[in-house]
Design a protein around this motif. Structure first.
Motif, PDB file in Angstrom:
ATOM      1  N   THR A   1      15.603 -48.471  17.927  1.00 61.98           N
ATOM      2  CA  THR A   1      14.246 -48.995  18.141  1.00 61.98           C
ATOM      3  C   THR A   1      13.723 -49.610  16.850  1.00 61.98           C
ATOM      4  O   THR A   1      13.078 -50.663  16.857  1.00 61.98           O
TER       5      THR A   1
ATOM      6  N   GLN B   1      10.259 -49.143  24.395  1.00 59.82           N
ATOM      7  CA  GLN B   1      10.828 -47.898  24.896  1.00 59.82           C
ATOM      8  C   GLN B   1       9.756 -47.087  25.622  1.00 59.82           C
ATOM      9  O   GLN B   1       9.976 -46.553  26.679  1.00 59.82           O
TER      10      GLN B   1
ATOM     11  N   ASP C   1      14.352 -52.368  25.364  1.00 63.52           N
ATOM     12  CA  ASP C   1      14.601 -51.034  24.800  1.00 63.52           C
ATOM     13  C   ASP C   1      14.613 -50.016  25.938  1.00 63.52           C
ATOM     14  O   ASP C   1      13.570 -49.723  26.523  1.00 63.52           O
ATOM     15  N   GLU C   2      15.766 -49.544  26.264  1.00 66.19           N
ATOM     16  CA  GLU C   2      15.957 -48.598  27.360  1.00 66.19           C
ATOM     17  C   GLU C   2      15.259 -49.050  28.647  1.00 66.19           C
ATOM     18  O   GLU C   2      14.359 -48.385  29.139  1.00 66.19           O
TER      19      GLU C   2
ATOM     20  N   GLY D   1      12.506 -42.075  20.434  1.00 64.40           N
ATOM     21  CA  GLY D   1      12.267 -41.658  21.808  1.00 64.40           C
ATOM     22  C   GLY D   1      12.987 -40.372  22.170  1.00 64.40           C
ATOM     23  O   GLY D   1      12.394 -39.439  22.715  1.00 64.40           O
TER      24      GLY D   1
END
Ligand SMILES: Nc1ncnc2c1ncn2[C@@H]1O[C@H](COP(=O)(O)OP(=O)(O)OP(=O)(O)O)[C@@H](O)[C@H]1O
Ligand SMILES: Nc1ncnc2c1ncn2[C@@H]1O[C@H](COP(=O)(O)OP(=O)(O)OP(=O)(O)O)[C@@H](O)[C@H]1O
Ligand SMILES: [Mg+2]
Ligand SMILES: [Mg+2]
Lengths: 285, 245, 294, 252, 373
Positions: free
Chosen positions: B41, B83, B167-168, D155
């Motif tokens: 990230t 994310q 991002d994801e 995250g």
């Protein structure tokens, strides 16, 4: 649902007030209509764009000083001085709005407050122009044109005011809304200065901003007629209650608390709820 | 098309990204993978100008964009998703996507134009393809977790970028939604000739669409290449994949 | 070049004003930081603190230590009132729109200050300086009343106490967590609604204490509440709404700007303050040390 | 199936005017791991939030160890022994990792006094007390990060912290909402083993998860939700073994 | 027979309520006494008091309501220098006599604002500033400083003081002028700045509760000692209300003024008035503001009697040059500017064993007639 033609009805009702004759109630009606215009202009901003201005009185004040000064010092007629109030207030709203609308929520409220206090202080301190704390008393009798028919009778004046109110049905968009709201507040201020026959720095003080917010809330935010209802209700209440007690703030505060907890939609909201309930009962009966 | 050279970033002495160098060819689908906290990230943030690198360069189409601000990069054709979802929670789903279109294509200053009508058809079409057509009128903040991820993908696509950083993108989406999203992404890449760079921990997604993989570990690139090569890399298996993938 | 002892005196008076404002503004900032409500009525708690201190001094009489007893009693009474209001009314406003919260706290201002008028009338009230602190010091040729010195020391003391509680205790951690995410903290087993009440009580205590402590230096009159709340707003806006050190910094800046502003532009120093506030809001709306609200 | 310690009966929940759950009923027995499955937006999170007291159900009854906890505020539900891991992590961004854990540690704090409702006595006190050390063993990565601000974590690190934080409250029933989201494959494997271990130690688990492989490996029983109602319930083994059923229910 | 109605818009809330409230009670006492004696022209008086909230447009609103709805015959009232002129416009428009018993601004009766129906029975800023100058001129000082709020009253009274002082004592030098904003709460920076200029005497026009605040802070900083009590506070700084609220904290030895003081008692009329007021207000030390409402009503009633009519035009004529016996002495409304020759009591404050607070001792009535212009 059958739509009730509220707008024409309201206009007719409004026009009937002076016809009914009482000079006093014509004055009250004037007062109400001007404040309604002011509150409606605020509602334009709060109700439609969700931005809560805590300094809306600034534009009211600008409008009032503009007409007041133009008519008193430059001896311009009403027809020129009045639009100037809207234009100048709108211009200031544009100037401030560029900064304000970039902010959200509480910061927006704070910045509008800061600008308004700034203007208030200018009005207070710039004695040569604004008369300082004494304000401008004796805004002259209003002539529509040079030498034209006088608007000094409350009745004639009232028509002008009522018509300006109906014209406010404008659409949203934040900066545009901010500028328009400012301009209309300016017009309201211009009218009020003349009606009141004087302009004072208090016009731009934050308590005026909160007063007009209360009206808007009392009537119902986001509904077009809410602020008008609120202005009417608050002015009549004020007039009734102050003749009985000097504890008007207490009464007003209590009403406000009750309103916030009981009818967050304001009087208009309450009316809608009651109306829906009554219809429901009718239908189920 | 996108080149990253010797990119380095540390926070208070902690080196999150260190000397990362890699390239993304035009029209390719590349993935960056790596353990949690590897710096993926952060790397995205460095590329899109959300963070300033301590060292190194980012070049886009041969032009140095290392210190270009995020919104300017956006205009140069770089779109991204986050994310953790980054939507306008108070607007409806429809208005969210519409707002993205307005920002990107202009029309935002035309304040008095009737805003409701702008980019109506494109918005509807895009919502259809991310599977949110039925929820257009709902307030975005009230969508379920997976729904918000779908919306965010929609927002990134509405910016019509040349290169898209995700991002994801499918984290939190159910298997069915994941599959639809992958299909959508693949289709758009094909139709628009889009370049895609993404991170993901769902190996099924990664191996089903990525043409190139870059593996990051403790801020460094430890492997770079075709998916199958990377999958066989023992170091990658040791620090990231484990034995089952 | 102005006389250095004058410059010193001026900065001390700015500092005293700052510490006093900090006392008031810290409560305002605390409530905003945790409860996310901008409490207009905080100034009214300050006023009630001053009136309560006056009343207690009347009852207790003058004498060594009496004033301090009265000040603490007043602050406690205001804190109790604050707790009551929070429990009965305030709590229904959390999470509602700001407009409702602002108007509600404004309504509180109207009701409470009018009630104070019913009780204490319109005549100004005055409290004497406590006999222990009637003297003054002369430092670098500047006269500093010993009472001002007390306020000067009290500000940093309260700031440090605050810092300690917030950073080093579990309760402080709860408070900081509640400011960030009330719901999650509740799901972790913390009674957030009780926590809110206590935060409100603490903030009201500070407001009341501010009023009580200032009463020997100012007249207690109706209207003193709106006067101070505007100043406190400016302070928290400059420093950063909800930011604790921001409030401290904001108060320091405010005090010095006013102190030296009257020398630079004698009749217009008040503009300097508003200009500063507007500038901060434009450039960094969340204040010098605050952080943006989501 | 043993007698349930958590029973949800005919739960209806709405957010304002939009209704989400339409009569969800489910039971969880002590020591069991039960999994909620379903596509996005079917109401898994809402079910958990209703149990936890974060969203008040319009109708229905939630019983925990025989006590009716419907309508209890969340903090009392938590004090009664339920722990919730939210899907969106909800880390206290300004607090350090260690402070995040400490906030959740269950001690009777003076600010959370007893409310007069005695906490139902656990039938078998949880054999293991969670401490900072133990959660750091579970997620070794967090140990190195103890002093970092929560908001700065990546995250996946935040996801670990969320789980660890809830464990610090020593729950008897753990509500896990998408715990594997955003975790690296190795960590997911590790987490699965750890949850299995917790289960063996007597912890009861209600799990909502998109990673079917992960959930089916852990679950004893499964409920499949569709549009706010239970579409299927049964032993996890049936779904594990029956591919057509899986396809039918979960579009896999 | 119908009563004669008098409307009184006056602040009953906000800081100026401090003055508005007792003034309205003084007027009410006069009305009750008159009615007890059979009224005026055989008719009862009725006083309708309304809260003007110290807000000019509220005052206008109330005045209009009183005139149009309650049909009052006359207006007596208002307090601030914004309210007075604003209501004066309404009086002019409605052709109704309006007596302003408190506003001081010169603007109220300035040539361009003067009209047949407006009268003032209070001292104006010129009278007040010049009276103070007369006193300061006798002090052995040359370096004088001023401290006033930066708004109309503060500016006007300070200008009147400075100009008159320079005229009667040219050796005087104004070394510093501070202008805190109206309602300032923290005077420390202003005091420091002022004392740095080393004045020998200070003139202040900070009024009411604000004077309490100012003098507390000034006392703590040693201002009064430094200027050797060569300090004069106008704006009614020495009313019994103020000295009473501060008690022993009041800076004893300074000069101050007041419209009235229950302890003055020069004449039998005043002693009698004080006794009646004391009973009426149930206050041992009755307010000094009551007399403003009282004399305002007194002027009106005397004029009605003289005109033998309640017609505003006739009453307005009757008021011109009317002299009446007020509790504080004879007073006359000048024809030239409708201004009464109302002076104030001045004196140096000192403790008196009879009272638990300082009083002006000796206290003298300063008659402004000779320096009114
Ligand atoms: N502002 C910051 N200050 C301090 N440390 C930071 C900051 N931002 C990120 N980090 C740290 O840098 C490391 C890399 O973070 P990053 O978010 O890039 O990881 P990631 O590869 O995206 O991981 P994940 O797969 O879990 O999302 C992490 O250990 C994180 O804690
Ligand atoms: N605060 C809210 N207000 C209104 N509707 C909401 C709110 N939160 C969720 N919803 C709606 O409720 C439905 C169920 O949401 P829920 O979060 O329970 O789904 P979920 O099964 O957990 O989905 P996911 O797998 O995406 O997390 C969704 O349609 C969602 O849009
Ligand atoms: Mg990441
Ligand atoms: Mg969910």
């Amino acid at each position: 649902m059958r739509r009730v033609p509220w707008a024409p009805l309201a206009l007719v009702a409004a026009l009937l007030v002076p016809a009914a004759g009482s000079r006093f109630y014509t004055f009250v009606a004037n007062d109400v209509v001007i404040w309604a215009l002011f509150a409606t202009s605020l509602n334009l901003l709060v109700g439609y764009s969700g931005l809560v201005s805590f300094g809306h009185a600034a534009y009211f004040g600008i409008g009032a000083y503009t007409t007041g000064l133009l008519m008193k010092k430059a001896a311009l007629p009403f027809l020129l001085a009045f639009p100037a109030a809207g234009v100048l207030a709108g211009a200031f709203a544009l100037l401030f709005g560029v900064f304000c609308v970039r902010l959200t929520r509480i910061y927006f409220a704070m910045l509008t407050l800061a600008f308004a206090q700034f203007l208030y202080t200018v009005a207070y301190k710039w004695r040569d122009l604004t008369g300082g704390s004494d304000g401008i008393a004796c805004v002259p009798k209003t002539a529509l044109f040079w030498g034209g028919p006088s608007l000094a009778t409350p009745r004639a004046f009232y028509f002008v005011v009522a018509v300006s109110l109906i014209g406010v049905n404008v659409r949203r968009y934040e900066l545009a809304a901010f500028v328009l709201a400012g301009a209309f507040a300016g017009l309201a201020g211009g009218l009020f200065g003349i009606f009141n026959r004087g302009v004072f720095p208090d016009f731009a003080y934050w308590t005026k901003s909160s007063e007009v917010l209360i009206m808007t809330l009392l009537g119902g935010m986001g509904t077009f007629y809410g602020p008008t209802v609120g202005a009417l209700a608050l002015i009549l209440l004020n007039q009734q209650i102050t003749s009985y007690t000097e504890y008007w703030p207490f009464v007003l505060g209590s009403i406000l608390v009750a309103l916030l907890f009981g009818f967050p939609g304001g009087l208009a909201g309450a009316a809608i709820v009651l109306w829906a309930r009554a219809r429901g009962r009718l239908r189920s009966a | 098309m996108l080149e990253v050279r010797d990119l380095t970033k540390s926070f208070d002495g902690f080196v999150a990204v260190s000397g990362v160098t890699f390239g993304v060819p035009r029209g390719a689908i590349s993935a960056i993978i790596g353990p949690n906290g590897a710096g993926k990230t952060t790397l995205f943030n460095l590329i899109t100008g959300h963070l300033r690198p301590d060292r190194g360069h980012v070049t886009l189409n041969g032009r140095d964009v290392t210190h270009v601000a995020p919104h300017d990069l956006c205009r140069l054709g770089v779109g991204r998703s986050f994310q953790r979802t980054n939507i306008f929670p108070r607007l409806t789903v429809f208005e969210n996507v519409q707002a993205a279109f307005i920002c990107h294509r202009g029309g935002g200053w035309n304040l008095l134009a009737a805003g409701d009508g702008v980019h109506r058809d494109e918005t509807a079409a895009l919502l259809e393809s991310v599977g949110l057509a039925g929820r257009a009128g709902e307030v975005a903040g009230f969508l379920s977790h997976g729904g918000q991820k779908q919306l965010e993908l929609g927002l990134a696509l509405a910016l019509e970028p040349e290169i898209l950083l995700l991002d994801e993108p499918t984290a939190g989406m159910s298997a069915a939604e994941t599959r639809e999203s992958i299909r959508l992404i693949e289709r758009i890449v094909r139709e628009r000739g889009l370049t895609l760079l993404f991170t993901e921990h769902d190996m099924e997604v990664v191996f089903s669409i990525a043409q190139r993989l870059t593996v990051l570990h403790q801020g460094r690139v430890i492997a770079d290449g075709a998916p199958d090569e990377v999958r066989r890399d023992t170091e990658v298996r040791r620090v990231y994949l484990g034995e089952r993938h | 070049m102005p006389d250095p002892s004058f410059v010193f005196a001026q900065s001390i008076s700015g500092l005293t004003a700052a510490m006093f404002l900090f006392l008031i503004a810290s409560g305002l900032s605390l409530i905003f930081g945790v409860l996310r409500v901008l409490n207009f009525a905080h100034g009214t708690f300050y006023m009630l603190g001053a009136y309560a201190a006056y009343q207690l001094v009347q009852w207790l009489g003058v004498g060594p230590g009496r004033f301090w007893l009265a000040a603490l009693g007043a602050a406690a009474a205001v804190a109790a009132l604050g707790g009551l209001i929070e429990r009965v009314l305030f709590r229904h406003l959390y999470g509602k729109e700001e407009l409702y919260q602002l108007l509600f706290t404004y309504a509180l201002v109207l009701v409470l200050s009018d009630s104070a008028k019913m009780v204490w009338g319109t005549q100004q009230k005055s409290v004497s300086r406590p006999p222990e602190l009637t003297g003054s010091f002369s430092v670098f040729g500047a006269t500093i009343p010993s009472y001002n010195l007390l306020i000067l020391l009290l500000g940093p003391a309260i700031a440090l106490a605050f810092w300690f509680v917030l950073q080093r205790t579990r309760v402080g951690r709860f408070i900081r967590a509640a400011a960030l995410d009330r719901e999650t903290l509740g799901a972790l087993g913390v009674n957030v609604s009780a926590l809110y009440t206590w935060v409100f009580v603490l903030a009201s205590f500070l407001g009341g204490l501010g009023g009580a402590l200032i009463s020997p230096m100012r007249a207690t009159t109706p209207g003193m509440d709106t006067e101070v709340i505007v100043e406190a707003f400016v302070v928290v806006v400059i420093g950063g709404l909800g930011s604790f050190w921001g409030t401290f910094l904001g108060a320091l800046i405010y005090g010095q700007v006013l102190s030296f502003g009257i020398l630079l532009f004698p009749r217009f120093s008040i503009f300097a303050v508003f200009a500063l506030m507007a500038a901060v809001l434009i450039v960094r709306p969340w204040g010098l040390l605050g952080r943006p609200l989501r | 199936m043993a007698a349930p310690i958590l029973a949800v009966a005919d739960l209806h929940t709405a957010y304002g005017l939009s209704r989400v759950l339409f009569g969800v009923s489910l039971e969880v027995a002590a020591g069991e791991c039960v999994c909620l499955l379903g596509r996005n937006g079917v109401g898994k999170t809402t079910t958990m939030r209703s149990i936890m007291g974060l969203t008040t159900p319009a109708r229905g009854r939630i019983t925990w160890r025989g006590a009716d906890i419907t309508g209890w505020p969340a903090y009392r539900v938590a004090q009664a022994g339920l722990g919730f891991v939210p899907e969106d992590r909800r880390i206290f961004a300004d607090l350090t990792v260690w402070e995040n854990l400490d906030v959740a540690a269950k001690q009777r704090s003076r600010l959370a006094p007893r409310t007069g409702h005695p906490r139902p006595e656990p039938a078998s006190p949880s054999p293991l007390q969670w401490t900072g050390e133990r959660v750091f063993d579970l997620f070794p990565r967090l140990r190195d990060l103890a002093g970092r601000q929560g908001g700065f974590l990546s995250g996946g690190e935040q996801q670990m912290l969320t789980i660890a934080r809830t464990l610090m409250g020593n729950p008897e029933l753990l509500l896990l909402d998408e715990p594997s989201e955003g975790l690296a494959p190795l960590v997911v494997d590790h987490l699965r083993d750890q949850i299995a271990q917790l289960k063996r130690e007597g912890l009861t688990i209600l799990l909502a998860e998109q990673n079917t492989e992960f959930s089916l490996a852990l679950a004893d029983r499964v409920y499949v939700l569709e549009k706010g109602a239970i579409r299927f319930s049964g032993p996890a083994a049936r779904l594990r073994d029956d591919e057509t059923l899986r396809h039918d229910l979960l579009a896999l | 027979q119908k009563p004669i109605k008098v409307g009184m818009p006056i602040p009953l809330s906000g800081p100026p309520a401090l003055f508005g409230d007792p003034a309205s009670k003084g007027a009410m006492m006069f009305v009750e006494e008159t009615n007890a004696k059979g009224g005026v022209l055989g008719r009862k008086l009725e006083l309708l008091v309304r809260d003007s909230k110290a807000d000019a447009n509220e005052a206008v609103r109330q005045a209009r309501e009183l005139i149009l709805k309650d049909n009052v015959d006359f207006l007596v009232g208002t307090l601030t220098s914004a309210e007075g002129p604003a209501v004066s416009v309404v009086a002019k428009e409605s052709k109704i006599v309006f007596i302003a018993p408190i506003p001081k601004t010169d603007q109220l009766t300035a040539p361009d604002k003067l009209h047949p129906y407006i009268f003032r029975t209070a001292a104006n800023t010129t009278i007040e500033g010049r009276s103070a100058a007369e006193i300061v001129a006798k002090w052995p000082v040359t370096r004088v400083a001023t401290m006033s709020f930066d708004y109309a009253y503060g500016q006007d009274v300070t200008r009147a003081f400075v100009e008159h002082l320079k005229k009667i004592k040219p050796s005087v030098q104004i070394v510093d002028q501070q202008w805190p904003k109206l309602g300032e709460q923290d005077y420390n920076p202003f005091i420091n700045a002022q004392m740095a200029k080393k004045p020998e005497a200070i003139f202040s026009s900070i009024w009411g509760g604000f004077f309490v605040t100012y003098s507390k802070q000034a006392k703590a900083l040693g201002v009064f000692d430094t200027v050797k009590y060569n300090f004069i506070g106008v704006g009614e700084a020495a009313t019994p209300e103020t000295t009473k609220s501060m008690g022993a904290d009041y800076p004893v030895g300074i000069w101050g003024n007041s419209y009235d003081a229950f302890y003055w008692g020069e004449t039998a009329a005043h002693r009698d008035y004080t006794a009646r007021l004391s009973k009426y207000l149930k206050d041992e030390y009755p307010s000094s503001w009551a007399i403003q409402g009282y004399t305002g009503m007194q002027f009106l009633v005397e004029a009605i009697k003289k005109a033998n009519s309640t017609d505003s035009d006739k009453v307005a004529k009757a008021l011109l040059g009317l002299t009446i016996e007020t509790p504080i002495g004879p007073q006359t409304i000048r024809e030239k500017d409708h201004q009464a020759n109302r002076g104030q009591l001045y004196g140096k404050t000192a403790m008196d064993p009879k009272y638990p607070f300082p009083i002006m001792k000796p206290v003298t009535y300063v008659d402004p007639t000779k320096f009114m212009d």
